[in-house]
Design a protein around this motif. Structure first.
Motif, PDB file in Angstrom:
ATOM      1  N   GLN A 123       0.860  -1.179   0.000  1.00  0.00           N
ATOM      2  CA  GLN A 123       0.000   0.000   0.000  1.00  0.00           C
ATOM      3  C   GLN A 123       0.898   1.232   0.000  1.00  0.00           C
ATOM      4  O   GLN A 123       1.741   1.393   0.882  1.00  0.00           O
TER       5      GLN A 123
ATOM      6  N   HIS B 135       1.714   5.332   0.047  1.00  0.00           N
ATOM      7  CA  HIS B 135       1.265   6.602   0.612  1.00  0.00           C
ATOM      8  C   HIS B 135       2.178   7.678   0.045  1.00  0.00           C
ATOM      9  O   HIS B 135       3.364   7.711   0.354  1.00  0.00           O
TER      10      HIS B 135
ATOM     11  N   THR C 149       3.628  11.366  -0.317  1.00  0.00           N
ATOM     12  CA  THR C 149       3.818  12.512   0.561  1.00  0.00           C
ATOM     13  C   THR C 149       3.315  13.780  -0.120  1.00  0.00           C
ATOM     14  O   THR C 149       3.749  14.105  -1.231  1.00  0.00           O
TER      15      THR C 149
END
Length: 143
Positions: free
Chosen positions: A131, A133, A135
């Motif tokens: 997964q 993410h 920034t």
């Protein structure tokens, strides 16, 4: 006094001993002895330069949660060794609970990230789930 020295060195690791001594209220010789003792004890583990990733062509930073299939030590060790060797990986942590790992990668752009994820990480036999993410903004970094 040691905590005060560490505070100032964390702010600016390039301080001269004379300037550091002045800031902490010591004369240079005892200040230098304290710094050397902190280095020898491993409290100060090194000095480094903080470099803007964009200057290196790595302006996109992504955090990746990784869950793995592997549970035997050999497979886990192989996974960790492989991922740690990737140049794009700037931080790699084994976690308690879920996810099993958090990886911080720095790449040039979305295309470079897709290539890293597709060609390297997702193809590893130990990988169960990834997964990403992305920034948006770094508010605080480092120690």
């Amino acid at each position: 006094m040691d905590r005060e020295i560490l505070f100032h060195l964390r702010q600016d690791g390039r301080l001269t001993n004379v300037e550091l001594a002045k800031r902490v209220g010591l004369t240079p010789p005892p200040c230098l002895r304290r710094v050397k003792r902190l280095e020898e004890a491993g409290v100060i583990s090194g000095y480094r330069a903080d470099i803007d990733p964009r200057a290196l062509g790595r302006g996109l930073e992504v955090l990746i949660d990784v869950e793995i299939y592997a549970r035997d030590r050999q497979a886990v060790a192989e996974f960790e060794e492989t991922v740690a060797a990737y140049d794009e990986v700037v931080e790699f942590r084994r976690m308690y609970g879920r996810p099993d790992y958090v990886i911080r990668v720095a790449v040039a752009d979305h295309g470079a990230y897709e290539a890293f994820l597709t060609d390297r990480l997702s193809g590893l036999p130990a990988v169960l789930r990834l997964q990403s993410h992305l920034t948006m903004k770094t508010i605080k970094a480092g120690g």
